[in-house]
Structures are given as C-alpha cells and as structure tokens.
Design an enzyme around this catalytic site. Structure first.
Site, PDB file in Angstrom:
ATOM      1  N   HIS A   1     -19.249 -59.895  -8.016  1.00 31.15           N
ATOM      2  CA  HIS A   1     -18.575 -61.059  -8.598  1.00 31.15           C
ATOM      3  C   HIS A   1     -17.104 -60.748  -8.854  1.00 31.15           C
ATOM      4  O   HIS A   1     -16.748 -59.607  -9.157  1.00 31.15           O
ATOM      5  CB  HIS A   1     -19.277 -61.470  -9.891  1.00 31.15           C
ATOM      6  CG  HIS A   1     -20.717 -61.808  -9.673  1.00 31.15           C
ATOM      7  ND1 HIS A   1     -21.124 -63.018  -9.201  1.00 31.15           N
ATOM      8  CD2 HIS A   1     -21.837 -61.056  -9.814  1.00 31.15           C
ATOM      9  CE1 HIS A   1     -22.438 -63.023  -9.080  1.00 31.15           C
ATOM     10  NE2 HIS A   1     -22.895 -61.840  -9.445  1.00 31.15           N
TER      11      HIS A   1
ATOM     12  N   GLY B   1     -36.318 -42.687  -7.159  1.00 34.68           N
ATOM     13  CA  GLY B   1     -36.598 -43.768  -8.095  1.00 34.68           C
ATOM     14  C   GLY B   1     -35.411 -44.167  -8.954  1.00 34.68           C
ATOM     15  O   GLY B   1     -34.553 -43.350  -9.279  1.00 34.68           O
TER      16      GLY B   1
ATOM     17  N   ARG C   1     -24.836 -31.156  -1.806  1.00 37.04           N
ATOM     18  CA  ARG C   1     -24.848 -30.107  -0.789  1.00 37.04           C
ATOM     19  C   ARG C   1     -25.476 -30.644   0.495  1.00 37.04           C
ATOM     20  O   ARG C   1     -26.168 -31.661   0.480  1.00 37.04           O
ATOM     21  CB  ARG C   1     -25.628 -28.893  -1.267  1.00 37.04           C
ATOM     22  CG  ARG C   1     -27.107 -29.180  -1.496  1.00 37.04           C
ATOM     23  CD  ARG C   1     -27.831 -27.920  -1.961  1.00 37.04           C
ATOM     24  NE  ARG C   1     -29.233 -28.167  -2.227  1.00 37.04           N
ATOM     25  CZ  ARG C   1     -30.192 -28.163  -1.312  1.00 37.04           C
ATOM     26  NH1 ARG C   1     -29.917 -27.980  -0.040  1.00 37.04           N
ATOM     27  NH2 ARG C   1     -31.459 -28.363  -1.660  1.00 37.04           N
TER      28      ARG C   1
END
Length: 191
Positions: free
Chosen positions: A114, A141, A182
């Site tokens: 927005h 997750g 890494r």
C-alpha cells in the site's frame, strides 16, 4: 486500462472498490471455502478445486487446508509442491513456485503493498509486484515473503523469516529482515 491491467503492469490500482476485482476475489474466496471444508480423504475433490482455483499446477501437489488466496489465477505451482496448513497467498500479481517446493505451516506470500500516502490508502489503492520461488526451495514455518521478491533454486529460508529482498540460489537465509547466513554445501548432506 482496467484496474486488473494496472495491477498486472505493477502500477497502482484500485483493489478495494473496483467491482470486477471485488467479484473475482469473492469467487476465489468461495473456492477456498469449499476446499477448506473438504474431508481429508477427498483427494480428488481437493485436486479438482485447486486446479479450478489456481492459474497453473503440476500433477503432483498437496496443499493442506486451510488455504487462502485473493484471486488464485495469478498462482502457478510446479511439480511435487507441498504447502502445509494455513498458507496465505495474496496474489494481486503473479506468484510462481518451481518444482519440489516445500512450505511449512503459517507462511504468507504477499504481492500487495500500500502507498505510504494516507490519502491514497484511504482511496483503496495498492500495488502488486510478482513473487518468484525457484526449484527445490524449502520455506520454514511462519515465514513472510513480501512483494517483488525472488528466491533462488535450492535455497532454504529459516523459520520466522521476513523476506524483503531477493535471496540467491543455494543458500540458507534467515531473519527479520531475511539475510543470507551461508551457502549450502556437501557438508549439509545427512548420513
């Protein structure tokens, strides 16, 4: 130029009050509702709904309910795609997932943003930039991927990350904001 065409071109568009876009989102929400209410054993019904909802799919995919998206037709998933519970894809622009992508629970992919101008936000204006996820990517997750991001092949995004910029191929990246930790090497192969 229609509001849908403006969105596809990466221009600011009226997402909240354009009747055509509002109707398309409603149709998508109805399909998501149907999908999220299917019985766990109704694999063929689930596959039929997802193929109707999404723009392009491979033949081998699992999307665990609940699943939510804005339009559906802007989402493309490759072969062997897996999204765990509570995946949210706000697809005002294209969201493309390669082959062998694994998404952990509670992940969000948000193409929409927005304006900083309060006046424009109140008018219902937004922009949408494409998200691209490469092949063989694992997303941990509670990860959020923001507008315009590309994640390269063979990359792992750590849990809880907020991906604000492109992440290259073959790395482990994590954090808020997400950053490369890494490269992934042969030493990462488990015995």
């Amino acid at each position: 130029m229609t509001e849908k065409e403006k969105a596809a071109a990466g221009r600011i568009y009226d997402a909240n009050y354009d009747e055509h876009l509002v109707q398309e989102r409603l149709e998508s929400k109805c399909l998501c509702y149907d999908y999220n209410r299917t019985h766990p054993t109704a694999r063929e019904e689930r596959k039929t709904i997802i193929k109707k909802l999404l723009g392009e799919t491979g033949e081998s995919f699992i999307i665990e309910p609940p699943f939510f998206c804005d339009y559906g037709y802007n989402i493309e998933i490759g072969e062997n795609f897996y999204a765990n519970h509570n995946c949210i894809i706000l697809d005002g622009a294209k969201v493309t997932f390669g082959d062998n992508v694994f998404i952990a629970p509670d992940c969000g992919f948000y193409t929409a943003g927005h304006p900083l101008s309060a006046e424009q936000r109140v008018q219902g204006l937004e922009y949408a930039y494409p998200i691209r996820i490469g092949n063989n990517v694992w997303i941990g997750g509670h990860t959020t991927v923001l507008p315009g991001v590309t994640i390269g092949d063979n990359t792992v995004i750590g849990a809880g990350s907020v991906v604000t910029k492109d992440i290259p191929a073959g790395v482990v990246a994590v954090g808020n904001p997400c950053r490369v930790i890494r490269p992934i090497t042969e030493k990462d192969r488990m015995a």
